[in-house]
Design an enzyme around this catalytic site. Structure first.
Site, PDB file in Angstrom:
ATOM      1  N   LYS A  22       0.833  -1.213   0.000  1.00 32.63           N
ATOM      2  CA  LYS A  22       0.000   0.000   0.000  1.00 32.63           C
ATOM      3  C   LYS A  22       0.861   1.254   0.000  1.00 32.63           C
ATOM      4  O   LYS A  22       0.625   2.181  -0.765  1.00 32.63           O
ATOM      5  CB  LYS A  22      -0.906   0.008   1.235  1.00 32.63           C
ATOM      6  N   ASN A  23       1.871   1.279   0.864  1.00 33.18           N
ATOM      7  CA  ASN A  23       2.647   2.510   1.025  1.00 33.18           C
ATOM      8  C   ASN A  23       3.574   2.790  -0.153  1.00 33.18           C
ATOM      9  O   ASN A  23       4.172   3.860  -0.230  1.00 33.18           O
ATOM     10  CB  ASN A  23       3.456   2.469   2.324  1.00 33.18           C
ATOM     11  N   CYS A 126      -4.847   8.513   9.774  1.00 33.45           N
ATOM     12  CA  CYS A 126      -4.925   7.854  11.079  1.00 33.45           C
ATOM     13  C   CYS A 126      -4.607   8.846  12.198  1.00 33.45           C
ATOM     14  O   CYS A 126      -3.694   9.655  12.076  1.00 33.45           O
ATOM     15  CB  CYS A 126      -3.911   6.717  11.164  1.00 33.45           C
ATOM     16  N   ARG A 131       1.118  14.832  13.484  1.00 35.97           N
ATOM     17  CA  ARG A 131       1.503  14.727  12.080  1.00 35.97           C
ATOM     18  C   ARG A 131       1.510  16.064  11.340  1.00 35.97           C
ATOM     19  O   ARG A 131       0.668  16.322  10.470  1.00 35.97           O
ATOM     20  CB  ARG A 131       0.627  13.695  11.373  1.00 35.97           C
ATOM     21  N   ASP A 317       5.000   0.765  11.836  1.00 34.23           N
ATOM     22  CA  ASP A 317       3.767   0.136  11.340  1.00 34.23           C
ATOM     23  C   ASP A 317       3.624  -1.322  11.778  1.00 34.23           C
ATOM     24  O   ASP A 317       2.612  -1.963  11.478  1.00 34.23           O
ATOM     25  CB  ASP A 317       3.704   0.222   9.807  1.00 34.23           C
ATOM     26  N   ARG A 409      -8.603  -0.313   4.749  1.00 38.47           N
ATOM     27  CA  ARG A 409      -7.715   0.677   4.128  1.00 38.47           C
ATOM     28  C   ARG A 409      -6.392   0.036   3.716  1.00 38.47           C
ATOM     29  O   ARG A 409      -5.765   0.479   2.748  1.00 38.47           O
ATOM     30  CB  ARG A 409      -7.423   1.817   5.115  1.00 38.47           C
TER      31      ARG A 409
HETATM   32  C1  UD1 Z   1       4.437   7.004   6.267  1.00 41.29           C
HETATM   33  C2  UD1 Z   1       3.570   5.773   6.141  1.00 41.29           C
HETATM   34  C3  UD1 Z   1       3.096   5.316   7.512  1.00 41.29           C
HETATM   35  C4  UD1 Z   1       4.307   5.118   8.436  1.00 41.29           C
HETATM   36  C5  UD1 Z   1       5.194   6.359   8.452  1.00 41.29           C
HETATM   37  C6  UD1 Z   1       6.485   6.154   9.223  1.00 41.29           C
HETATM   38  C7  UD1 Z   1       2.489   5.914   3.996  1.00 41.29           C
HETATM   39  C8  UD1 Z   1       1.250   6.097   3.214  1.00 41.29           C
HETATM   40  N1  UD1 Z   1       2.416   6.066   5.297  1.00 41.29           N
HETATM   41  O1  UD1 Z   1       3.635   8.022   6.830  1.00 41.29           O
HETATM   42  O2  UD1 Z   1       2.391   4.084   7.351  1.00 41.29           O
HETATM   43  O3  UD1 Z   1       3.837   4.873   9.746  1.00 41.29           O
HETATM   44  O4  UD1 Z   1       5.559   6.720   7.100  1.00 41.29           O
HETATM   45  O5  UD1 Z   1       7.191   5.080   8.701  1.00 41.29           O
HETATM   46  O6  UD1 Z   1       3.533   5.606   3.441  1.00 41.29           O
HETATM   47  N2  UD1 Z   1       6.663  14.813  10.561  1.00 41.29           N
HETATM   48  C9  UD1 Z   1       6.853  16.127  10.917  1.00 41.29           C
HETATM   49  N3  UD1 Z   1       6.666  17.099   9.962  1.00 41.29           N
HETATM   50  C10 UD1 Z   1       6.320  16.782   8.686  1.00 41.29           C
HETATM   51  C11 UD1 Z   1       6.156  15.434   8.323  1.00 41.29           C
HETATM   52  C12 UD1 Z   1       6.329  14.479   9.288  1.00 41.29           C
HETATM   53  O7  UD1 Z   1       7.162  16.441  12.070  1.00 41.29           O
HETATM   54  O8  UD1 Z   1       6.182  17.721   7.871  1.00 41.29           O
HETATM   55  C13 UD1 Z   1       6.839  13.768  11.588  1.00 41.29           C
HETATM   56  C14 UD1 Z   1       5.600  12.939  11.839  1.00 41.29           C
HETATM   57  O9  UD1 Z   1       4.720  13.603  12.723  1.00 41.29           O
HETATM   58  C15 UD1 Z   1       6.189  11.697  12.429  1.00 41.29           C
HETATM   59  C16 UD1 Z   1       7.501  11.549  11.680  1.00 41.29           C
HETATM   60  O10 UD1 Z   1       7.781  12.829  11.122  1.00 41.29           O
HETATM   61  O11 UD1 Z   1       6.439  11.880  13.793  1.00 41.29           O
HETATM   62  C17 UD1 Z   1       7.500  10.536  10.571  1.00 41.29           C
HETATM   63  O12 UD1 Z   1       6.399  10.769   9.739  1.00 41.29           O
HETATM   64  P1  UD1 Z   1       6.421  10.441   8.179  1.00 41.29           P
HETATM   65  O13 UD1 Z   1       7.594   9.578   7.878  1.00 41.29           O
HETATM   66  O14 UD1 Z   1       6.263  11.714   7.429  1.00 41.29           O
HETATM   67  O15 UD1 Z   1       5.103   9.580   8.035  1.00 41.29           O
HETATM   68  P2  UD1 Z   1       4.129   9.521   6.783  1.00 41.29           P
HETATM   69  O16 UD1 Z   1       4.876   9.766   5.538  1.00 41.29           O
HETATM   70  O17 UD1 Z   1       2.925  10.346   7.071  1.00 41.29           O
END
Ligand code: UD1
Length: 431
Positions: A22-23, A126, A131, A317, A409
């Site tokens: 999915k990711n 989620c 985030r 995850d 999902r």
């Molecule tokens: C993706 C995955 C999710 C997984 C996560 C971490 C998908 C669709 N989702 O989510 O399943 O749990 O990676 O491996 O691929 N952060 C900030 N600022 C930002 C962006 C992120 O502070 O602008 C923080 C987030 O709050 C979190 C951390 O960075 O604490 C990691 O998040 P991120 O790697 O961005 O997760 P996703 O890409 O949303």
């Protein structure tokens, strides 16, 4: 609303096919916005998130075509879907579409790179933490974009002449922001360097697909990515990599129940940290050309110590699923979550099944119990839901998992896959 009923009934045996990730599928689909040609994705999973993203992309002008079955395909073979964005017809991603899934925010990268402008609603997804989106904004600004946030929307504009190459050092690893910068920099003018980039296999999959579309990217798989922008990308055909989270989840199911299951098509190199933890529980892991075989026969589950980290560390995850496993271990396990600050919502639901878990700050201390007992429980997020299924597989009586739309999902044909190896699991529709 649908619910899933599970009756704990012993060992699992047989074969479970692993779906496309999915990711990886989601950012790959979004990459179709970068070219007027067709991008054909193979091994696409049937998931609610994929359908939701199709609606969002259609709104921007992406046509899609699901190809029919081919000889040898069965109900679980991944689909082939062709995406084509001849023109970007709308550069706004509205709240109603984006709020359901955080990844849909990522359209901001290709829209900005190809159309020079994007208005994207702040994301939902989620409820596993705050985030924020600061890294996306800072990263895109490093490529020359002008960004403001107003009324729940992020308004982004490229300089006249398009995005420019730049240098961005991530202060914190972000999978999503790395995807977005990769896509945006591929069509920017000049060279971009991204440091402390996410190295998750799904980032590698996107980078490989972009390369097949004509992007010039080096350092793929490392934390420093260098991109030489090109003026246009072309169509390509790309196969989505196997889902390492689904793999780790079913591996945890087998470790929990005991038995012998081949996870067909799974790739061990994508989840070594998780497989090491699994081995430390006493499960046997055997990797071969056709997948990964998980076995546990008779021996007790041993406790585990797990700390989530960006790849190649233990994936956040899989944290909930391994916590479920720890609830039945012979001893005390420690599970520390470092990626998201609110990712222990499954703890109170596991406690309803009889688990003994104590949370202090980022660490959950899990004292294994002899017996779990079925109860009604609530799925709180996508991966957490699976921890309840795993516990239900060995609980006495019936575990009733509510709000299963979370599972739909991200887990393809979940009940079918688990029933096929002997689990007593059924979906009750409606009600
Ligand atoms: C993706 C995955 C999710 C997984 C996560 C971490 C998908 C669709 N989702 O989510 O399943 O749990 O990676 O491996 O691929 N952060 C900030 N600022 C930002 C962006 C992120 O502070 O602008 C923080 C987030 O709050 C979190 C951390 O960075 O604490 C990691 O998040 P991120 O790697 O961005 O997760 P996703 O890409 O949303």
């Amino acid at each position: 609303m649908d619910k899933i009923l599970i009756r704990g009934n012993g060992a699992l045996n047989g074969t479970i096919p692993i779906s496309g990730a999915k990711n990886a599928a989601l950012p790959l689909m979004i990459a179709s916005l970068l070219t007027r040609d067709a991008l054909t994705l193979e091994n696409m999973p049937r998931l609610a998130d994929v359908d939701a993203l199709i609606s969002i992309l259609s709104n921007h002008g992406v046509d899609y075509r699901v190809h029919g079955k081919r000889a040898g395909d069965d109900a679980m073979t991944g689909r082939r879907i062709e995406f084509q964005a001849r023109e970007i017809v709308d550069t706004t991603a509205p709240y109603d579409l984006v709020r359901k899934m955080r990844a849909s925010f990522w359209v901001i990268g290709p829209l900005l790179a190809r159309a020079g402008i994007a208005k994207v609603s702040l994301p939902g997804g989620c409820a596993i933490g705050t985030r924020p989106i600061d890294l996306f904004i800072d990263g895109l600004e490093a490529l020359g974009a002008q960004i403001d946030v107003e009324g729940g929307y992020v308004n982004a504009k490229a300089p006249s002449g398009g995005l420019k190459g730049g240098h961005y050092v991530f202060p914190k690893v972000s999978v999503g922001a790395t995807h977005v910068l990769l896509m945006a920099a591929s069509l920017a003018q000049g060279d971009t360097t991204i440091e402390n980039a996410a190295r998750e296999p799904e980032v590698v999959d996107l980078a490989n697909c972009l390369s097949a579309m004509g992007a010039k990217i080096s350092g793929i798989g490392t934390s420093t990515l260098r991109i030489s922008g090109v003026s246009s990308l072309h169509g390509a055909r790309h196969e989505v990599l196997p889902d390492r989270i689904e793999t780790g989840t079913f591996a945890a199911c087998v470790a929990m129940t005991g038995g012998d299951v081949l996870l067909k098509g799974a790739r061990a190199s994508l989840l070594e940290a998780a497989l090491d933890s699994l081995k430390s529980t006493g499960a046997e892991v055997e990797t071969g050309n056709d997948g990964i075989r998980i076995r546990r026969n008779g021996n007790e589950l041993q406790p585990i110590n797990v700390t989530t980290d960006p790849y190649p560390g233990f994936p956040t995850d899989l944290q909930a699923q391994f916590m479920a496993l720890a609830t039945k271990a012979k001893g005390v396990s420690h599970i520390t979550e470092t990626i998201f600050e609110n990712r222990f919502m499954h703890v109170q639901e596991l406690a309803r099944l009889g688990a003994n878990i104590d949370v202090s700050g980022q660490t959950a201390t899990v004292t294994g119990v002899d017996k779990l007992s079925g109860a009604p429980v609530m799925a709180t997020d996508l991966r957490a839901s699976m921890s309840l299924v795993i516990a239900g597989l060995v609980a006495d009586g019936v575990t009733e998992v509510n709000r299963v739309y979370h599972l739909d999902r991200g887990f393809e044909l979940l009940e079918d896959k688990l029933s096929a190896v002997g689990a007593n699991i059924e979906r009750i529709t409606g009600g």
